[in-house]
Motif scaffolding. Structure first.
Motif, short mmCIF file in Angstrom:
data_model
loop_
_atom_site.label_atom_id
_atom_site.label_comp_id
_atom_site.label_asym_id
_atom_site.label_seq_id
_atom_site.Cartn_x
_atom_site.Cartn_y
_atom_site.Cartn_z
N UNK B 1 0.84 -1.20 0.00
CA UNK B 1 0.00 0.00 0.00
C UNK B 1 0.88 1.25 0.00
N UNK B 4 1.51 3.63 3.16
CA UNK B 4 2.55 3.31 4.13
C UNK B 4 3.85 4.03 3.75
N UNK B 5 4.10 4.10 2.45
CA UNK B 5 5.30 4.81 1.98
C UNK B 5 5.21 6.28 2.36
N UNK B 8 5.78 6.68 6.02
CA UNK B 8 7.21 6.48 6.30
C UNK B 8 7.99 7.75 5.94
N UNK B 19 10.49 20.50 15.17
CA UNK B 19 11.11 21.82 15.36
C UNK B 19 10.10 22.94 15.13
N UNK B 20 9.23 22.72 14.15
CA UNK B 20 8.31 23.78 13.75
C UNK B 20 7.12 23.90 14.70
N UNK B 21 6.45 22.78 14.93
CA UNK B 21 5.22 22.83 15.73
C UNK B 21 5.42 22.28 17.13
N UNK B 22 6.67 21.91 17.45
CA UNK B 22 6.94 21.38 18.79
C UNK B 22 6.52 22.35 19.88
N UNK B 96 14.68 23.55 -3.44
CA UNK B 96 14.67 24.73 -2.58
C UNK B 96 15.26 24.40 -1.19
N UNK B 97 15.01 23.17 -0.75
CA UNK B 97 15.54 22.76 0.56
C UNK B 97 17.06 22.85 0.60
N UNK B 98 17.66 22.58 -0.55
CA UNK B 98 19.11 22.50 -0.59
C UNK B 98 19.76 23.86 -0.80
N UNK B 143 -1.09 26.54 8.54
CA UNK B 143 0.16 27.27 8.75
C UNK B 143 0.93 27.37 7.42
N UNK B 145 3.49 26.39 6.08
CA UNK B 145 4.62 25.47 6.30
C UNK B 145 4.91 24.70 5.01
N UNK B 198 17.84 19.78 6.23
CA UNK B 198 17.39 20.13 4.88
C UNK B 198 17.70 19.04 3.86
#
Lengths: 828, 233
Positions: B1, B4-5, B8, B19-22, B96-98, B143, B145, B198
């Motif tokens: 299924x 699940x991926x 994961x 970190x963001x919503x903690x 963009x993350x990088x 948010x 995010x 990131x």
């Protein structure tokens, strides 16, 4: 909401003030995205900004281990001085050492950290002996690097003990939790296997698959972390660490299974992988336990000083570890026991055998006020003493420290592992790829088993351990038998040596020279005594002792000056205004005198005395050949060694002794001659006096000192015989040969093990679990083999006594003429 | 299924969520004089509301994706347009993350959506009751995010209301461990892995983008030509 208003609080930040993500430098607070900005503002505006302080505080606690990366305090000279170190050299206590690979890795520090000069690991003591150049690198940088490799660093013993205790607890927790996870994963797997037979509902099947995944995640991440740490540390040092194949095996197994679970298709190996991690952890724990038995410094200390001492505690004799004794303690040593510390005798009279330190086995009488040393044997009555120095501070402790520190040859552990490990790991990885490619088209599940089994079973630990383990154990056993080796490498050299050069005086003979005949004028005797008292040569002592009773008060002549010793020739100086030379007849041009010829004819050493350029007579000096010398030389010949006596004594005297003992002899040798001879015969060993034969010993493949104090002898020789019999020399070579056999046996076993099981794994006959069980067994076999081999020791000595081969009564073979000349001398 | 991926992937990348919503989760679920039961109630309300918010977001995104797909099929003549479009969006987000991040100073907050979101959150956060927690949970779903909206893009790629909602449910499931060990754990993890976060996020986004582009994340019932959706539990 607090905006930036007060200029005095402006600070630049390089991470998001909310989530911590790296950002371009900006005035705080600054954010990586509007989401973080929103949350930060919301928390601040409703008075919940304290969350950040709380988070940082808890975060700081949680990262206490990471904080210990900061070793700036090590750069303070006062801190080093408190622990007895100086900038440039230190012994750091480590936690996390678990096998030969760690030693191998850490001893490569000079290649990895510029400015590090030398790194040696004492595995048993868990200590890294480090030398560095403070001008090029700080100790804190090196310590941080070592910590980053997975070995936290301490300086003090108490901190190290605490850290070791915590590490042990962590290991046990890791074992227990991984074991439980492996057990549960197995249960899930059993359910799946059973389900296959009984057509389990798909929903249940899925549940058990996901349960397997959930149990496996902590096992392969946290449980297997020590293996990843080793592999990563190796990669950081740019070497292929032996944990790399293991890590690859675990990760490959887990990723393949996780993927199969996610896509819902393919074989699952969670049970295999978690059990593999558990068994590998058990194996590593066993290896660690086994290898901790191999101690270098601590093992040597235990060999020389009993581990327990009897201390007076309010009138009760209590047993405590010897290294816990402190200055001022009152201790008791019973008859037959060894002294556990240096100190002053307070009560009791006895005799002590100090041969381990002085090489002199004649018992020394001791009583109140006598100074005694740790390692000496109390021979007759119990005595009590006040401790002055104990443990590493004692005289024997300092010798052991020096033995370890001066082991400046590349440690065998490095040489062996260096040669083998890198290539070995590369070869295993290559074989795993080939095996995987071969099996994949035929059976993907077998390919998986083959690759994992091969990566796990072919651990080179056994290979890396084979040599150092045998050498270290043998070295400790040799020390217990009174044979102190400056390095484990000396054992390898001893086994390699083919030729032995042996000094005569004090080595083959008892070294208690006495004047047995004299033609010197009586009025010259005070001059002889006065000059010879300035030398420590055995002949000088014999001459001084002989003339002293007749020399009277004039023996203490004033004005002895310009004393000059000519090694191998004699001594000269000015005594009471006379120029006096005492030495070989040849040196003084007296070789043709009748008294010289007579002494030589009777195998005595002629010593001529010259006063103001005129030879005033000759003294015949004799030394008894040690009773065991002939048997010992026979044992050495039986080992295939060729032997030559090489002495500064007159050639005729040397020839007579050589003939007596059935070996070749060469007399009239200067120290330079001996050094040249030993170099010409290389690989050769020089056996002789630690001081007089220093040059030849340094030039020889192995120098063996049989006399003198242990400290002085070990500064020039590789081996020191801390006992007063020549049997030690034969034992030394026999033990070295046996050690070499153990080394070869260990290496052979390791090679055969790896070849056979790697082959079986490639052929698909070994499952990963069997591989995980076999891997530690191979290392433990090598450890067991090294410990079981009686390389040195009393039991072995008893076995070596061959009928008719020992205790040959040489003294009875001395020519009658010598006795007659001695009688003449006494009459004179 | 495939769900699940997604769960994961969400789990792997949930370091970001911690970190963001903690901070929000810590404040919502923090202890109070009313006791543990009250705190548990608030936490449950917060996460349930979050799930509801995500489901709505996913459903709407799926609906939009279906429209795009329908338009693509009619106008361009090929299927899975939404999947391809969203795949490209995810790839862009991964890249963009990088890239180095330009800092945003706090002073911008006075205006814009961020300011409005902050104002709403600051209204409901201090209430410390179940209703307040539920509202905060719902607000979390809107948010600004990047990580959250990446999954919304993925939901849109499903081109199906149910499929989109299921994707967001899986995403929610993946965030649960990080947000239930809020604050302390995430702060420590953030510091330990911060430099690599990131890259981890980019790797996950990249994998999801590839899956979206190749149609591997299509809902099972769509791929199997209209069969009834199978429960993921």
């Amino acid at each position: 909401m607090s905006l930036i208003g007060a200029t005095e609080s402006i600070a630049l930040v390089e991470s998001c003030s909310h989530c911590g993500r790296e950002i371009a430098p900006a005035v705080a607070p600054a954010f990586c995205c509007s989401g973080c900005e929103t949350v930060y503002a919301a928390l601040g505006s409703c008075g919940l900004g304290g969350f950040y302080a709380m988070r940082d505080e808890f975060g700081a606690r949680a990262t206490a281990a990471a904080a210990s990366f900061d070793y700036a305090w090590l750069d303070t000279d006062e801190v080093l001085a408190t622990h007895g170190f100086t900038p440039g050299s230190v012994a750091l206590r480590l936690t996390g050492l678990h096998c030969a690979a760690c030693v191998w890795l850490l001893e490569r520090l000079p290649q990895a950290v510029p400015g590090t000069l030398r790194a040696r690991v004492d595995f048993g003591a868990q200590v890294l002996h480090l030398q560095w150049d403070p001008a090029r690198v700080s100790l804190s940088s090196i310590a941080s690097f070592v910590h980053g490799l997975g070995y936290p660093v301490q300086l003090g013993a108490a901190e190290a003990d605490r850290a070791a205790k915590l590490a042990r607890r962590r290991t046990i927790w890791r074992l227990a939790v991984t074991g439980a996870l492996a057990g549960n994963t197995m249960l899930a797997a059993f359910a799946l296997y059973a389900g296959e037979l009984s057509s389990m509902d798909d929903g249940f099947r899925r549940m058990f698959e996901i349960l397997g995944l959930l149990f496996a995640i902590p096992a392969v991440t946290w449980g297997a972390w020590p293996f990843y740490a080793g592999a990563i540390a190796g990669l950081r040092m740019r070497v292929l660490h032996m944990d790399l194949p293991i890590s690859l095996g675990i990760v490959a197994g887990f990723v393949a299974s996780a993927w199969a679970t996610i896509v819902g298709n393919g074989a699952l190996y969670f049970d295999t992988v978690t059990m593999l991690v558990f068994l590998l952890l058990v194996g590593r724990h066993l290896q660690s336990w086994g290898q901790a038995r191999v101690r270098t410094r601590s093992e040597l200390m235990t060999a020389l000083v009993p581990p327990l001492a009897e201390r007076d505690e309010d009138g009760v004799w209590t047993k405590i570890p010897s290294d816990r004794l402190v200055q001022g303690d009152r201790i008791r040593v019973l008859a037959g026991g060894k002294f556990t510390a240096d100190g002053e005798v307070l009560d009791g009279h006895s005799h002590a055998d100090l041969s381990i330190l002085t090489g002199e086995s004649r018992p020394e009488a001791i009583g109140p006020g006598s100074q005694i040393f740790a390692g000496a044997t109390n021979l007759s009555e119990a005595v009590e003493l006040r401790v002055s120095r104990a443990g590493g501070a004692s005289r024997v402790g300092q010798i052991v420290a020096r033995l370890c520190a001066e082991d400046d040859r590349p440690a065998p552990i490095v040489r062996t592992a260096d040669r083998l490990a890198g290539w070995f790991v590369a070869a295993v990885l290559l074989l795993a790829v080939i095996g995987g490619l071969w099996w994949w088209p035929r059976s993907p599940s077998t390919a998986f088993d083959v690759v994992i089994s091969l990566l796990v079973v072919s651990c080179p630990c056994a290979l890396g351990l084979a040599t150092p383990m045998a050498l270290t154990v043998a070295r400790a056993r040799a020390a217990r038998a009174g044979l102190m080796l400056r390095s484990g490498a000396a054992l390898e050299s001893l086994a390699r040596v083919k030729h032995l050069l042996v000094d005569k005086t004090g080595t083959l003979t008892e070294g208690r020279l006495e004047v047995v005949a004299s033609s010197v004028d009586r009025e010259v005797e005070p001059l002889v005594v006065a000059l010879e008292r300035r030398s420590r040569h055995p002949i000088a002592r014999a001459l001084a002792a002989w003339a002293a009773p007749t020399a009277g008060p004039t023996a203490e002549l004033e004005g002895v000056r310009d004393v000059q010793e000519h090694p191998g020739l004699g001594l000269e100086g000015t005594v009471a205004g006379h120029r006096v030379r005492i030495g070989s007849a040849q040196w003084l041009g007296a070789a043709d005198r009748d008294d010289v010829r007579l002494a030589l004819a009777r195998a005595r050493t002629p010593v001529a005395v010259e006063v103001d350029g005129v030879v005033r007579g000759v003294l015949a000096v004799s030394d008894r050949v040690r009773p065991e010398a002939r048997a010992v030389l026979e044992r050495l010949r039986a080992l295939g060694k060729s032997i030559e006596i090489c002495s500064g004594d007159h050639p005729a005297v040397v020839a007579a002794v050589a003939e007596e003992l059935g070996v070749a002899g060469r007399g009239g040798c200067t120290p330079e001659d001996k050094a040249a001879r030993v170099a010409q015969w290389a690989p050769a060993a020089m056996i002789g006096d630690g001081i007089n034969d220093a040059l030849a010993m340094r030039r020889a493949t192995v120098g063996i000192a049989v006399r003198g104090g242990a400290e002085a002898a070990l500064s020039v020789a590789e081996v020191y015989l801390g006992r007063d019999d020549l049997d030690g020399i034969a034992e030394l070579f026999e033990g070295a040969k046996r050690t070499q056999h153990v080394v070869l046996r260990n290496l052979g076993f390791s090679l055969i093990y790896n070849a056979v099981f790697a082959g079986l794994a490639l052929a698909g006959f070994i499952t990963p679990l069997v591989a995980a069980i076999l891997m530690p067994i191979s290392s433990l076999t090598v450890i067991g083999s090294s410990f079981a081999s009686r390389t040195f020791g009393p039991a072995r000595r008893a076995q070596d006594v061959r009928p008719g081969a020992q205790r040959f009564p040489l003294s009875t073979d001395l020519p009658d003429a010598m006795e007659a000349l001695a009688a003449t001398s006494r009459g004179a | 299924m495939n769900l699940l991926a997604v769960a994961f992937a969400s789990l792997v990348g949930s370091l970001h969520c911690g970190a963001m919503c903690g901070g929000i989760a810590a404040c919502v679920g923090g202890s109070s004089p009313a006791g543990v039961r009250d705190a548990a109630g608030r936490t449950l309300a917060y996460h349930t509301a979050r799930l509801v918010g995500y489901l709505v977001l996913g459903g709407v995104a799926g609906l939009l994706g279906a429209s795009v797909d329908g338009f693509g099929r009619a106008a361009l003549g090929f299927a899975n347009v939404a999947g391809i479009l969203m795949g490209v969006v995810l790839l862009a987000l991964a890249v963009r993350q990088l890239r180095p991040v330009r800092a945003r100073p706090l002073v911008q907050l006075r205006t814009g959506a961020a300011g409005r979101g902050a104002a709403l959150l600051s209204k409901w956060l201090p209430r410390r009751d179940t209703t307040g927690a539920a509202v905060v949970g719902l607000l979390t779903a809107v948010l600004p995010c990047g990580w959250l909206w990446s999954f919304v893009a993925l939901a849109a790629a499903q081109a199906d209301v149910g499929g989109g909602a299921a994707i967001m449910a899986a995403m929610w499931l993946g965030t649960l461990p990080a947000l239930t060990t809020v604050g302390v754990g995430s702060a420590w993890l953030g510091r330990a892995l911060g430099r690599h976060a990131p890259k981890i996020t980019a790797a996950v986004l990249f994998a999801l983008a590839i899956a979206s582009l190749t149609g591997r994340l299509m809902p099972t019932w769509t791929a199997d030509e209209g069969e009834a959706p199978a429960s993921c539990h």
